[in-house]
Design an enzyme around this catalytic site. Structure first.
Site, PDB file in Angstrom:
ATOM      1  N   TYR A   1     -43.774 -68.792  -5.424  1.00 58.92           N
ATOM      2  CA  TYR A   1     -44.653 -67.501  -5.242  1.00 58.92           C
ATOM      3  C   TYR A   1     -44.494 -66.572  -6.434  1.00 58.92           C
ATOM      4  CZ  TYR A   1     -40.001 -65.806  -3.659  1.00 58.92           C
ATOM      5  OH  TYR A   1     -38.580 -65.450  -3.815  1.00 58.92           O
ATOM      6  N   LYS A   2     -43.791 -66.911  -7.431  1.00 56.83           N
ATOM      7  CA  LYS A   2     -43.849 -65.998  -8.639  1.00 56.83           C
ATOM      8  C   LYS A   2     -44.750 -66.425  -9.738  1.00 56.83           C
ATOM      9  CE  LYS A   2     -38.839 -64.819  -8.043  1.00 56.83           C
ATOM     10  NZ  LYS A   2     -38.847 -63.356  -7.657  1.00 56.83           N
TER      11      LYS A   2
ATOM     12  N   ASP B   1     -30.696 -72.155 -10.744  1.00 55.71           N
ATOM     13  CA  ASP B   1     -31.760 -71.643 -10.067  1.00 55.71           C
ATOM     14  C   ASP B   1     -32.960 -71.169 -11.014  1.00 55.71           C
ATOM     15  OD1 ASP B   1     -33.369 -69.417  -8.918  1.00 55.71           O
ATOM     16  OD2 ASP B   1     -31.738 -68.704  -7.839  1.00 55.71           O
TER      17      ASP B   1
ATOM     18  N   ARG C   1     -38.664 -53.131 -15.029  1.00 55.31           N
ATOM     19  CA  ARG C   1     -39.007 -54.794 -15.431  1.00 55.31           C
ATOM     20  C   ARG C   1     -40.231 -55.155 -15.343  1.00 55.31           C
ATOM     21  NH1 ARG C   1     -36.586 -59.401 -11.455  1.00 55.31           N
ATOM     22  NH2 ARG C   1     -38.157 -58.720 -10.155  1.00 55.31           N
TER      23      ARG C   1
ATOM     24  N   PHE D   1     -28.632 -63.332  -8.865  1.00 58.02           N
ATOM     25  CA  PHE D   1     -29.216 -62.798  -8.212  1.00 58.02           C
ATOM     26  C   PHE D   1     -28.499 -62.687  -6.673  1.00 58.02           C
ATOM     27  CE2 PHE D   1     -32.742 -62.499  -4.802  1.00 58.02           C
ATOM     28  CZ  PHE D   1     -33.183 -61.422  -5.229  1.00 58.02           C
TER      29      PHE D   1
END
Length: 406
Positions: A218-219, A193, A365, A125
């Site tokens: 938050y995911k 990560d 996605r 990322f």
């Protein structure tokens, strides 16, 4: 093929189906973007309300002690630790992934002072790489990007190997135990990560030998936009952690107000400044929804959801190319398909109430959060995708207008 009937049969056998009622999903929306931002839950909003109206508005500064605000980073860390296979006292909830990664990579360089290379995947990322670049610039180190298997870049100069547990574009799942062992055999530290794996699948940081890890809440953990991240440090490194953001919360005696910095013991050494209390209280409520949930059950449903989606899309939506590993055990809880007009197709799908997302250059996605997603919703999403493709509506000019997020 009767997708809806097949999906309803799967839902009838789903042990996690009752969890759906805990979450607020807008009417008419099928939400397949929990891998970017999880939805609110009743418990999370209730906790936020109590924190704002009672603890802050009425308790005022007394709530630092009376409501336990000051202890939240470690208390929440232990609750998160259960979900990621970490021992008590080895996880702190604080700051953001970016800030925590900055601190961790500096700590790795301090633990390996004779090594000046940070190794990372070229496909990481981008923010992870930006942070690694900044660390290297500040510490006189060098960032090396592996274009192929990251372990091929290991060598005597590598202090830390940074790996995304789940690839954000493809959903490919990395073998934590194997890669951690290879890094350590080469004298490097393994940094993980967990952005796209925490709350979506079984993570076993202790068992698999990770040295350090960072992640967000938050995911899949549904802590809310901007919810605090977390940092893990294996116990073998406690007492040796040195990081550059030496704020008072990370001091061994924060209320002594003495000159000179002395780091706190263990993972608390990664704390820095005052933490976002309202966000942490919201996260505490979100974590209530995970009580009694076993990650093995979450992973089993995740695999079933993604397998169903892949099979149904390939049967009904020609023209899309699978961009994720085909084997369910080789991917996380997201599936990517490729199409030259992926952006326009995703915008048309969102307009129909099926919310996924797009990643450049051509990736549609889809995220599959087992606690609130049903098989029937997945089936209806596939049918909507087929209609978008068959109708050609994605060619409408309005769907080509690029937005900032979706």
């Amino acid at each position: 093929m009767d997708l809806i009937a097949d999906a309803r049969a799967l839902d009838a056998a789903d042990a996690l189906a009752e969890r759906r009622a805990r979450y607020l999903i807008p009417e008419g929306v099928i939400y397949l973007d929990g891998n970017s931002l999880g939805p609110a839950s009743h418990a999370a909003l209730a906790a936020l309300d109590v924190a704002a109206r009672a603890e802050w508005a009425e308790g005022l500064i007394r709530s630092w002690n009376a409501a336990g605000w000051f202890e939240m980073p470690m208390a929440l860390g232990d609750r998160l630790g259960r979900l990621i296979g970490a021992a008590a006292g080895s996880v702190a909830c604080c700051d953001t992934i970016s800030v925590n990664l900055y601190k961790v990579l500096h700590a790795c360089l301090a633990l390996r002072p004779d090594r000046r290379v940070i190794l990372a995947e070229a496909t990481s990322f981008p923010t992870d790489l930006y942070i690694a670049e900044g660390v290297c610039a500040a510490a006189g180190a060098r960032l090396v990007l592996a274009e192929g298997p990251v372990e091929a870049g290991l060598g005597p100069e590598v202090a830390a190997m940074l790996v995304n547990h789940v690839d954000y574009r493809t959903g490919a799942l990395r073998d934590m135990a194997r890669l951690s062992a290879l890094a350590q055999q080469a004298g490097a530290l393994a940094v993980w990560d967990l952005s796209h794996s925490a709350g979506a699948l079984e993570v076993a940081l202790e068992r698999d030998g990770a040295d350090f890890a960072v992640g967000c809440t938050y995911k899949y953990l549904n802590g809310g936009p901007g919810a605090p991240g977390f940092v893990f440090a294996a116990a073998r490194h406690h007492g040796q952690i040195r990081q550059p953001v030496s704020g008072w919360w990370g001091h061994a005696r924060p209320f002594a107000f003495e000159p000179g910095y002395a780091p706190a013991e263990g993972v608390k050494a990664f704390l820095a400044g005052t933490q976002p209390v309202l966000s942490m209280r919201t996260l505490a409520g979100a974590l209530d929804d995970w009580e009694g949930v076993e990650m093995a059950a979450v992973r089993a449903k995740s695999r079933a959801l993604t397998e169903a989606f892949v099979g149904w899309v390939e049967a009904l939506c020609p023209g899309l190319e699978l961009g994720s590993p085909r084997a369910a055990e080789a991917r996380g809880s997201q599936v990517s398909f490729r199409h030259p007009n992926g952006y326009e197709i995703m915008q048309a799908l969102i307009a129909r109430g099926v919310i996924g997302d797009f990643r450049a250059p051509d990736v549609l996605r889809f995220g599959f959060a087992p606690l609130y997603l049903s098989f029937e919703e997945v089936a209806r999403a596939v049918l909507a995708l087929r209609e978008v493709l068959d109708s050609g509506e994605w060619r409408e000019p309005r769907f080509a207008e690029r937005g900032a997020v979706t």
